[in-house]
Motif scaffolding. Structure first.
Motif, PDB file in Angstrom:
ATOM      1  N   THR A 150     -11.828  -2.305   9.101  1.00 37.06           N
ATOM      2  CA  THR A 150     -10.627  -2.784   8.768  1.00 37.06           C
ATOM      3  C   THR A 150     -11.151  -4.056   8.057  1.00 37.06           C
ATOM      4  OG1 THR A 150      -9.608  -2.463  10.961  1.00 37.06           O
ATOM      5  CG2 THR A 150      -8.713  -4.105   9.551  1.00 37.06           C
ATOM      6  N   ALA A 151     -10.962  -4.009   6.824  1.00 40.63           N
ATOM      7  CA  ALA A 151     -11.777  -4.809   5.807  1.00 40.63           C
ATOM      8  C   ALA A 151     -11.045  -6.246   5.897  1.00 40.63           C
ATOM      9  CB  ALA A 151     -11.447  -4.440   4.409  1.00 40.63           C
TER      10      ALA A 151
ATOM     11  N   ARG B 297     -19.837  -1.784  11.464  1.00 41.79           N
ATOM     12  CA  ARG B 297     -18.936  -0.969  10.457  1.00 41.79           C
ATOM     13  C   ARG B 297     -17.645  -0.829  11.551  1.00 41.79           C
ATOM     14  NH1 ARG B 297     -14.942   0.983   7.648  1.00 41.79           N
ATOM     15  NH2 ARG B 297     -14.999   3.031   6.827  1.00 41.79           N
TER      16      ARG B 297
ATOM     17  N   TYR C 156     -20.183  -9.881   4.790  1.00 38.92           N
ATOM     18  CA  TYR C 156     -19.632  -8.612   4.575  1.00 38.92           C
ATOM     19  C   TYR C 156     -19.590  -7.798   3.299  1.00 38.92           C
ATOM     20  CZ  TYR C 156     -15.333  -5.695   3.837  1.00 38.92           C
ATOM     21  OH  TYR C 156     -14.577  -4.654   3.558  1.00 38.92           O
TER      22      TYR C 156
ATOM     23  N   GLY D 117     -18.525  -0.975   4.838  1.00 35.67           N
ATOM     24  CA  GLY D 117     -17.521  -0.239   5.384  1.00 35.67           C
ATOM     25  C   GLY D 117     -17.648   1.077   4.358  1.00 35.67           C
ATOM     26  N   PHE D 118     -16.740   2.174   4.318  1.00 37.84           N
ATOM     27  CA  PHE D 118     -17.242   3.264   3.474  1.00 37.84           C
ATOM     28  C   PHE D 118     -15.809   3.742   2.853  1.00 37.84           C
ATOM     29  CE2 PHE D 118     -21.434   3.183   4.760  1.00 37.84           C
ATOM     30  CZ  PHE D 118     -21.629   2.813   5.997  1.00 37.84           C
TER      31      PHE D 118
ATOM     32  N   GLU E  80       0.873  -1.333   0.000  1.00 36.93           N
ATOM     33  CA  GLU E  80      -0.009   0.046   0.091  1.00 36.93           C
ATOM     34  C   GLU E  80       0.818   1.220  -0.070  1.00 36.93           C
ATOM     35  OE1 GLU E  80      -2.733   0.396   3.312  1.00 36.93           O
ATOM     36  OE2 GLU E  80      -3.426   2.175   2.366  1.00 36.93           O
TER      37      GLU E  80
ATOM     38  N   GLU F 129     -18.405  -4.558   0.764  1.00 32.99           N
ATOM     39  CA  GLU F 129     -17.560  -3.227   0.587  1.00 32.99           C
ATOM     40  C   GLU F 129     -17.310  -2.907  -0.900  1.00 32.99           C
ATOM     41  OE1 GLU F 129     -15.160  -2.219   3.737  1.00 32.99           O
ATOM     42  OE2 GLU F 129     -14.796  -0.120   2.868  1.00 32.99           O
TER      43      GLU F 129
ATOM     44  N   ASP G 291      -3.677  -2.343   8.022  1.00 35.79           N
ATOM     45  CA  ASP G 291      -5.086  -2.220   7.668  1.00 35.79           C
ATOM     46  C   ASP G 291      -5.880  -1.659   8.819  1.00 35.79           C
ATOM     47  OD1 ASP G 291      -7.185  -2.250   5.928  1.00 35.79           O
ATOM     48  OD2 ASP G 291      -7.778  -4.350   6.298  1.00 35.79           O
ATOM     49  N   GLY G 292      -6.768  -0.502   8.543  1.00 37.43           N
ATOM     50  CA  GLY G 292      -7.745  -0.038   9.653  1.00 37.43           C
ATOM     51  C   GLY G 292      -6.795   1.239  10.094  1.00 37.43           C
ATOM     52  N   THR G 293      -6.287   2.073   9.199  1.00 37.04           N
ATOM     53  CA  THR G 293      -5.250   3.051   9.690  1.00 37.04           C
ATOM     54  C   THR G 293      -6.149   4.249  10.383  1.00 37.04           C
ATOM     55  OG1 THR G 293      -4.055   2.713   7.411  1.00 37.04           O
ATOM     56  CG2 THR G 293      -3.894   4.953   8.523  1.00 37.04           C
TER      57      THR G 293
HETATM   58  C1  LIP Z   1      -9.494   0.498   5.249  1.00 40.97           C
HETATM   59  C2  LIP Z   1     -10.456  -0.491   5.075  1.00 40.97           C
HETATM   60  C3  LIP Z   1     -11.822  -0.439   5.563  1.00 40.97           C
HETATM   61  C4  LIP Z   1     -12.412   0.589   4.788  1.00 40.97           C
HETATM   62  C5  LIP Z   1     -11.790   2.075   4.923  1.00 40.97           C
HETATM   63  C6  LIP Z   1     -10.184   1.687   4.555  1.00 40.97           C
HETATM   64  P1  LIP Z   1      -7.009   1.273   4.975  1.00 40.97           P
HETATM   65  O1  LIP Z   1      -8.362   0.380   4.556  1.00 40.97           O
HETATM   66  O2  LIP Z   1      -9.796  -1.792   5.629  1.00 40.97           O
HETATM   67  O3  LIP Z   1     -12.659  -1.719   5.247  1.00 40.97           O
HETATM   68  O4  LIP Z   1     -13.950   0.957   5.109  1.00 40.97           O
HETATM   69  O5  LIP Z   1     -12.206   3.180   4.134  1.00 40.97           O
HETATM   70  O6  LIP Z   1     -10.052   1.805   2.937  1.00 40.97           O
HETATM   71  O7  LIP Z   1      -6.975   2.549   4.279  1.00 40.97           O
HETATM   72  O8  LIP Z   1      -7.089   1.430   6.681  1.00 40.97           O
HETATM   73  O9  LIP Z   1      -5.851   0.458   4.793  1.00 40.97           O
END
Ligand code: LIP
Length: 270
Positions: A197-198, A194, A213, A167-168, A73, A215, A92-94
């Motif tokens: 973290t995908a 929600r 799930y 998620g959004f 990423e 998204e 992931d889940g920043t």
């Molecule tokens: C996040 C995803 C999450 C999504 C967030 C974002 P990131 O990825 O894990 O599901 O809803 O908008 O895309 O940016 O934290 O790597």
């Protein structure tokens, strides 16, 4: 060496590196987190820990698997000669991580073929939540595990009894579209979660903490490992109308429920 044993070797590499990277991310979180930059929007941030964690992962993979490609990423792509590519989301889940919400993950997958979710074959994947110490993993055809315990999707339920994760996107206009779909769905399901973290949402489907799930607008590194783990746990994982999981759409769930959720989402114009 058989294919299965090769995948187990790849999994062991991914697991060791993901656990080490997760410990670094957790330690940096405890020391305090700073935003390094924003990307697609002000809400789409990268922290210094994201960059440091990916650099550690990339260095360890270079040492262990120097002929393989890399697609991360934060630092982008690097080609290899082996036909394998490592797909990496260092944190992931920043936004959860930035706010100190203990629900973020290191996600590492290795795929065969081009680093394109429409065509790649995922061979092994690991998702580590450093805050809880949970390690989700899978190999192609080898099943999915939480720690050493095999995991499986929840039994089939009606859509009205389904706990559904979503998620959004980081772009406000797309979030508004996603919210409009959610407004139409929410009275057709048990409830919505929600969690941000995908990769962990996909692992939640894999171990029955979510029934399904969905998204859209996800990046390849968000779902590469989690999609394999969910699939190996018995979930249907893909896009809509038979497509592969991609930025267009990711949907995962016990197969019969996933079909019902897909129908509802298509009717809502997802
Ligand atoms: C996040 C995803 C999450 C999504 C967030 C974002 P990131 O990825 O894990 O599901 O809803 O908008 O895309 O940016 O934290 O790597």
């Amino acid at each position: 060496m058989t294919v299965e044993s090769t995948n187990e070797v790849l999994l062991a590499v991914a697991r060791d590196i993901a656990i080490e990277a997760g410990e670094l991310a957790r330690r940096r979180r405890s020391e305090g987190v700073q935003v390094a930059a924003s990307k697609s929007s002000l809400e789409d941030v990268v922290t210094l820990a994201d960059r440091e964690t990916e650099a550690l992962i990339r260095a360890r993979l270079s040492d262990a698997r120097g002929d393989d490609g890399f697609f991360g990423e934060e630092s982008g792509a690097g080609s290899g000669s082996s036909g394998l590519t490592w797909i990496v989301d260092p944190i992931d889940g920043t936004v959860n991580y930035l706010y100190g919400i203990p629900h973020y993950a290191v996600s590492i997958a290795v795929v065969e073929g081009e680093p394109d979710p429409a065509t790649w074959r995922a061979l092994a994947g690991v998702v580590v939540n450093p805050a809880t110490g949970e390690v989700f993993s899978a190999t192609d055809g080898g099943g999915a595990r939480l720690g050493d315990r095999p995991i499986a999707v929840a039994p089939p339920v009606e859509l009205s009894q389904a706990l559904v994760g979503t998620g959004f996107a980081y772009l406000a206009a797309i979030r508004a579209e996603q919210a409009a779909v959610l407004v139409g769905l929410i009275d057709q399901v048990r409830d919505i979660r929600r969690m941000g973290t995908a990769s962990l949402d996909l692992c939640a489907v894999a171990c029955g903490r979510l029934n399904a799930y969905y998204e859209r607008q996800l990046s390849p590194w968000d779902h590469a490992a989690g999609a394999l783990i969910a699939r190996e746990a018995g979930a249907r994982v893909g896009g809509l109308r038979g497509a592969a999981a991609s930025r267009e759409f990711v949907l995962a769930g016990e197969p019969a429920l996933a079909a019902r959720l897909e129908d509802a989402l298509i009717r809502l114009g997802a």
